[in-house]
Design an enzyme around this catalytic site. Structure first.
Site, PDB file in Angstrom:
ATOM      1  N   LYS A 256      25.233  13.144  13.291  1.00  0.00           N
ATOM      2  CA  LYS A 256      24.498  12.666  12.331  1.00  0.00           C
ATOM      3  C   LYS A 256      24.647  10.871  12.355  1.00  0.00           C
ATOM      4  CE  LYS A 256      24.411  11.881   7.223  1.00  0.00           C
ATOM      5  NZ  LYS A 256      25.073  12.198   6.298  1.00  0.00           N
ATOM      6  N   ASP A 261      22.303   4.471   4.546  1.00  0.00           N
ATOM      7  CA  ASP A 261      21.695   5.714   3.631  1.00  0.00           C
ATOM      8  C   ASP A 261      21.413   5.025   2.106  1.00  0.00           C
ATOM      9  OD1 ASP A 261      20.643   8.047   2.414  1.00  0.00           O
ATOM     10  OD2 ASP A 261      22.918   8.837   2.230  1.00  0.00           O
ATOM     11  N   LYS A 268      20.447   5.927  -4.483  1.00  0.00           N
ATOM     12  CA  LYS A 268      21.855   5.935  -4.706  1.00  0.00           C
ATOM     13  C   LYS A 268      21.730   4.617  -5.951  1.00  0.00           C
ATOM     14  CE  LYS A 268      23.899   7.504  -0.334  1.00  0.00           C
ATOM     15  NZ  LYS A 268      24.316   8.817  -1.005  1.00  0.00           N
ATOM     16  N   ASP A 279      27.573   5.936   7.210  1.00  0.00           N
ATOM     17  CA  ASP A 279      27.024   7.274   7.332  1.00  0.00           C
ATOM     18  C   ASP A 279      26.689   7.620   8.658  1.00  0.00           C
ATOM     19  OD1 ASP A 279      26.511   9.648   5.792  1.00  0.00           O
ATOM     20  OD2 ASP A 279      24.675   9.281   5.008  1.00  0.00           O
ATOM     21  N   ASP A 339      18.406  12.835  -0.875  1.00  0.00           N
ATOM     22  CA  ASP A 339      19.682  12.058  -0.239  1.00  0.00           C
ATOM     23  C   ASP A 339      20.692  12.987   0.370  1.00  0.00           C
ATOM     24  OD1 ASP A 339      21.806  10.223  -0.212  1.00  0.00           O
ATOM     25  OD2 ASP A 339      22.648  10.373  -2.187  1.00  0.00           O
ATOM     26  N   ARG A 343      21.642  16.435   7.087  1.00  0.00           N
ATOM     27  CA  ARG A 343      21.342  17.848   7.472  1.00  0.00           C
ATOM     28  C   ARG A 343      19.774  18.131   7.915  1.00  0.00           C
ATOM     29  NH1 ARG A 343      22.481  19.985   1.583  1.00  0.00           N
ATOM     30  NH2 ARG A 343      24.082  18.288   1.670  1.00  0.00           N
TER      31      ARG A 343
END
Length: 509
Positions: A256, A261, A268, A279, A339, A343
Site C-alpha cells: 500500500k 491520505d 479526515k 500512509d 477513508d 484495502r
C-alpha cells in the site's frame, strides 16, 4: 544513499587503531568484559550513573572514549533483543554528539540465550536507526554534514555484507515512508525506486498510463480518481521483480503506497490528516525488503512485488461511499467509507498476483500496509500478521514471528475468523462484498482482522483456501503500529518494518 559502512572484527584486540571510540552495550549489573572492566569500575567510583544510563567516560581505549550503553536486565521473561537495539542507538547519539566518526560496537553478556542470537547485528541496525536523517534533510543540508558517523566496527562473527544489505533495505524503506508528499508524489516515488534498483538484478516496471490503470486496477483508480486533476499526483503501479537462479519458492508482495491520505470524501478532520504522508509505509517496507534482496541475491528465492502508489485526494471527482465498483477480480465492491482506501488498492494488486501465482514455484502472497488504527491499538509497536488457512497450515506466521523475535522486528499473530467474513458480507444482491463500516477501525470490533477478510474476497483469494485444489498461502501484514517510532505518524522516525523480519525469515541462514 550512504549509511555507516560496517566492518566485522573477531575481537576487540584484533581491531585496528582507526576507531575513535568504543560503544559498550550490555547489562552492566553483570560481568563487564575484561578489556573494559577496570575503566568501568573506576568511572563508577566517581559517577553512579555509569552502567545505569548512556554516558561517555575517558578511558584507555580507541580514541580515549568509552561510551557505556546499558541495556538493563536481559534475562527476564519479557526482555527481548530490542533492549540491545535501544542501547546501541542511545550510545550512537552520544558518540555523534561527541564528534566520533568511527566507533567500535561491542555487545556483551548475551551468549547463553537464544533470544540474542543476532544481538550484534541488531545493535548495528539500532545504531543506524538512531543516526538516520530524513531524505529531505540530507538533500537540503548534505549527507556528510548531518550524518557524520561514517564507519562502524562490530565485534562478532557475522557477515558484514548481511548487515549492510539489511540496513540498505531499511534505509530505502525509511526514505520512501517518511518523505513529504510532494517530494514523494507517485511519479517521484517511482523514480526513487528506479534509482535504488539501478544496476541490480531487480527489474523495475512503472505502469502509469491512466487508461491501462483504469482497465487493470479499477479499485486503485477509484481511490486516485480525484488526483487526476493534478498531473504530478497521477497514480502509478511500481512492479519489482527478482528472479532467483534456481528458484524453489516465490514471495509475492502487494504494498500500500498512499502518498497522501486526505480520507477522500470521508474527509479526515480534527487534525487527523497530519502525518498521512506516511500512509505509504507498506509499499516502502516492501521496496526496502526488495533492496535487501537485490543486495543478497538469494539463489532459491524469487520475489515479485506490486506497489500501488496513489494519492487519495478530495475533489469534485472523488469517489464516495455507496459506489459499487467492480474489482480486477470481477468482484463487485460496495464502498463503505472512502477513508478505507488502502484495502481497495491492495485488492487489485493481490488479484494481479493471484493470477500470476501459477507461473512461479511455491508462491506465497503477502500484503503490507499501514492499514488500520485498530492494529496499532491492539498490537502496539508490533506488526500484526493475519494469515489465511494455507499460510497457517504451512507455518508462515510462525516463521515470521520467530524471525521477528531474533532479528528485532517483532510481530504478533491475529487469526481470521468467521465473524470477519460476516462483517463484510453483502447486504443485497447489488454487490459481493462491503469494503468497510463507516466508523473508525480503532473503535470497531476486530478492526484489523476483518479487512483481511475483505482482501481475501475482493482479490479472489477466497477460492484458494484449504478447501481448494489450488491453495495459495496468504498473510496480511498491518504495520500501522510498527511503521514509525513511538506510534507518532506525524513526527516519529520510520522504523523500516517489516524489512528485517522478512529478511531474517527468508534470506539469512
Amino acid at each position: 544513499m550512504a549509511f555507516p559502512t560496517v566492518e566485522v572484527v573477531e575481537s576487540y584486540s584484533a581491531a585496528h587503531q582507526e576507531y575513535d571510540a568504543v560503544i559498550l552495550v550490555g547489562d552492566y549489573a553483570q560481568a563487564v568484559p575484561a578489556e573494559f572492566a577496570d575503566f568501568v569500575s573506576r568511572a563508577q567510583q566517581f559517577d553512579q550513573r555509569v552502567g545505569k544510563q548512556p554516558l561517555l567516560v575517558p578511558a584507555d581505549v580507541f580514541g580515549g572514549r568509552l561510551i557505556t550503553a546499558p541495556t538493563g536486565p536481559l534475562m527476564r521473561d519479557y526482555d527481548d533483543v530490542r533492549n540491545i537495539s535501544d542501547a546501541a542507538g542511545a550510545g550512537a547519539r552520544i558518540a555523534q554528539q561527541a564528534g566520533v566518526r568511527k566507533p567500535l560496537l561491542v555487545v556483551f553478556g548475551t551468549q547463553d540465550d537464544g533470544r540474542y542470537g543476532q544481538a550484534e547485528a541488531v545493535a548495528y541496525w539500532g545504531l543506524c536507526q538512531a543516526l538516520y536523517e530524513p531524505l529531505e534533510a540530507r538533500e537540503a543540508l548534505g549527507e556528510e554534514s548531518i550524518e557524520t558517523i561514517t564507519n562502524v566496527g562490530v565485534v562478532g562473527t557475522l557477515d558484514s555484507s548481511w548487515l549492510a544489505a539489511v540496513e540498505s533495505g531499511k534505509r530505502v524503506a525509511r526514505d520512501l515512508c517518511g518523505t513529504e508528499p510532494e517530494r514523494m508524489a507517485p511519479a517521484r516515488f517511482a523514480e526513487y525506486c528506479q534509482q535504488a534498483f539501478a544496476h541490480t538484478p531487480v527489474k523495475v516496471t512503472v505502469i502509469d498510463d491512466v487508461q491501462q490503470l483504469q482497465h487493470e486496477y479499477p479499485l486503485l483508480m477509484a481511490v486516485g480518481r480525484a488526483s487526476l486533476e493534478v498531473e504530478r499526483h497521477w497514480p502509478c503501479v511500481v512492479r519489482l521483480e527478482y528472479t532467483a537462479p534456481a528458484a524453489e519458492q516465490t514471495l509475492m508482495f502487494a504494498g500500500k503506497g498512499i502518498v497522501y491520505d486526505t480520507g477522500g470524501a470521508d474527509l479526515k478532520t480534527g487534525g487527523h490528516m497530519a502525518g498521512m504522508s506516511r500512509d505509504k509505509g507498506g509499499a516502502a517496507g516492501v521496496a526496502g525488503f526488495m533492496k535487501t534482496v537485490a543486495e543478497m541475491r538469494p539463489e532459491t528465492v524469487s520475489v515479485v512485488a506490486e506497489l500501488g502508489v496513489v494519492r487519495n485526494s478530495i475533489g469534485g471527482d472523488a469517489f464516495v461511499a455507496d459506489e459499487i465498483i467492480k474489482a480486477h477480480s470481477g468482484v463487485r465492491v460496495r464502498i463503505g467509507n472512502t477513508d478505507a482506501e488502502g484495502r481497495l488498492v491492495l485488492a487489485d494488486l493481490l488479484s494481479h498476483l493471484r493470477v500470476q501465482a501459477g507461473n512461479y514455484p511455491r508462491p506465497q502472497l503477502f500484503s503490507v500496509a499501514t492499514l488500520t488504527g485498530h492494529a496499532a491499538l491492539a498490537k502496539g509497536p508490533y506488526s500484526a500478521l493475519v494469515p489465511n488457512g494455507p499460510a497457517r497450515a504451512q507455518g508462515l506466521p510462525d516463521r515470521l514471528w520467530e524471525a521477528g523475535e531474533v532479528y528485532g522486528d517483532p510481530t504478533e499473530v491475529s487469526w481470521s475468523r468467521r465473524e470477519d467474513f460476516a462483517f463484510v458480507a453483502p447486504r443485497t444482491k447489488s454487490d459481493d462484498v462491503l469494503s468497510s463500516n463507516n466508523g473508525p477501525s480503532a473503535t470497531t470490533k476486530r478492526g484489523h482482522q476483518f479487512p483481511m477478510a475483505f482482501l481475501t474476497i475482493a482479490a479472489g483469494l477466497d477460492v484458494h483456501g484449504n478447501d481448494s485444489d489450488h491453495p495459495i498461502p496468504y498473510v496480511h501484514v498491518d504495520i500501522a503500529g510498527s511503521g514509525v517510532e513511538g506510534g507518532d505518524w506525524q513526527h516519529g522516525k520510520p522504523s523500516g518494518a517489516p524489512v528485517t523480519c522478512f529478511a531474517g525469515a527468508y534470506l539469512h541462514k
